[in-house]
Design a protein around this motif. Structure first.
Motif, PDB file in Angstrom:
ATOM      1  N   ALA A  62      33.432  46.053  29.151  1.00  0.00           N
ATOM      2  CA  ALA A  62      31.975  45.930  29.076  1.00  0.00           C
ATOM      3  C   ALA A  62      31.486  45.912  27.629  1.00  0.00           C
ATOM      4  O   ALA A  62      30.443  45.327  27.338  1.00  0.00           O
ATOM      5  N   SER A  63      32.253  46.525  26.725  1.00  0.00           N
ATOM      6  CA  SER A  63      31.859  46.543  25.311  1.00  0.00           C
ATOM      7  C   SER A  63      32.265  45.264  24.590  1.00  0.00           C
ATOM      8  O   SER A  63      32.006  45.125  23.401  1.00  0.00           O
ATOM      9  N   LEU A  67      40.747  41.691  25.472  1.00  0.00           N
ATOM     10  CA  LEU A  67      42.071  42.127  25.932  1.00  0.00           C
ATOM     11  C   LEU A  67      41.959  43.110  27.086  1.00  0.00           C
ATOM     12  O   LEU A  67      42.755  43.071  28.028  1.00  0.00           O
ATOM     13  N   ALA A  68      40.971  43.990  27.011  1.00  0.00           N
ATOM     14  CA  ALA A  68      40.775  44.943  28.110  1.00  0.00           C
ATOM     15  C   ALA A  68      40.334  44.205  29.367  1.00  0.00           C
ATOM     16  O   ALA A  68      40.803  44.506  30.471  1.00  0.00           O
ATOM     17  N   ALA A  69      39.433  43.234  29.211  1.00  0.00           N
ATOM     18  CA  ALA A  69      38.969  42.459  30.368  1.00  0.00           C
ATOM     19  C   ALA A  69      40.136  41.718  31.021  1.00  0.00           C
ATOM     20  O   ALA A  69      40.274  41.708  32.249  1.00  0.00           O
ATOM     21  N   GLN A  96      34.474  36.926  31.649  1.00  0.00           N
ATOM     22  CA  GLN A  96      33.912  37.716  30.555  1.00  0.00           C
ATOM     23  C   GLN A  96      34.706  37.486  29.267  1.00  0.00           C
ATOM     24  O   GLN A  96      34.128  37.277  28.199  1.00  0.00           O
ATOM     25  N   ALA A  97      36.029  37.513  29.357  1.00  0.00           N
ATOM     26  CA  ALA A  97      36.869  37.285  28.180  1.00  0.00           C
ATOM     27  C   ALA A  97      36.788  35.830  27.729  1.00  0.00           C
ATOM     28  O   ALA A  97      36.805  35.550  26.524  1.00  0.00           O
ATOM     29  N   ASP A 102      38.633  33.084  24.615  1.00  0.00           N
ATOM     30  CA  ASP A 102      40.003  33.564  24.717  1.00  0.00           C
ATOM     31  C   ASP A 102      40.766  32.627  25.653  1.00  0.00           C
ATOM     32  O   ASP A 102      40.483  32.566  26.840  1.00  0.00           O
ATOM     33  N   TYR A 103      41.710  31.868  25.101  1.00  0.00           N
ATOM     34  CA  TYR A 103      42.383  30.880  25.946  1.00  0.00           C
ATOM     35  C   TYR A 103      43.265  31.521  27.017  1.00  0.00           C
ATOM     36  O   TYR A 103      43.482  30.932  28.071  1.00  0.00           O
TER      37      TYR A 103
END
Length: 189
Positions: A62-63, A67-69, A96-97, A102-103
């Protein structure tokens, strides 16, 4: 060898530096710390640690931490840690990512659609492949060119003909060459 002095990792020091980075606001360091505390199914507090891990990943995603998504999306896509598979949640996280170009996220979005886990129209899939290819991923290069050759992506003909068709043809020619550039044959290439 992995035992030489350049490959030795001081785990304690690594985590200490990650904590300092996390305190300074680094999402990557926060992700590193979360990954260090991944749930272990052999421990009694597995479900508590899983909830804490997922909550932490959701906050990082959410921030704006791509990578977390993606990591959390993978968990929902695959049903890791005994969680129920949730392709729609994975799709949302990958989207989201992808918003941050982000490929890897685009590759995963395309995979969900290709595998029928999430339904989108063909135009959307084609644009996903094209966007991923534009970002430098080779994973969807063939799909982009194949879509173009099938009569789709026509508005992007000049771009595809100039950049991606030659790149694909070169890649396919390299695969067919046999010996490597140095003249040796690599059975695993």
């Amino acid at each position: 060898s992995c035992n030489d002095e350049y490959h030795v990792v001081d785990e304690r020091r690594y985590l200490e530096l990650s904590e300092r980075g996390a305190e300074a606001g680094s999402s990557l360091c926060r992700l590193t710390l979360l990954d260090a505390g991944k749930p272990d199914s052999s421990k009694a507090d597995f479900w508590t640690s899983l909830r804490r891990y997922v909550d932490g990943m959701e906050k990082l995603a959410a921030s704006g931490c791509g990578l977390a998504a993606i990591s959390l999306g993978d968990i929902y896509r695959d049903g890791d840690f005994g969680m129920r598979k949730a392709p729609a949640k994975a799709y949302g996280l990958y989207s989201q990512a992808a918003a941050f170009d982000d490929y890897d996220a685009y590759e995963r979005l395309y995979g969900l659609m290709r595998d029928g886990l999430v339904e989108r129209n063909q135009d959307y899939m084609d644009m996903c492949a094209l966007r991923c290819t534009r970002l430098g991923s080779e994973a969807l290069l063939k799909e982009t060119v194949d879509s173009y050759r099938a009569g789709r992506l026509a508005p992007f003909a000049a771009e595809i003909e100039r950049y991606y068709v030659p790149e694909l043809e070169e890649s396919e020619a390299d695969d067919d060459d046999g010996p490597d550039d140095d003249g040796r044959y690599d059975a695993y290439a």
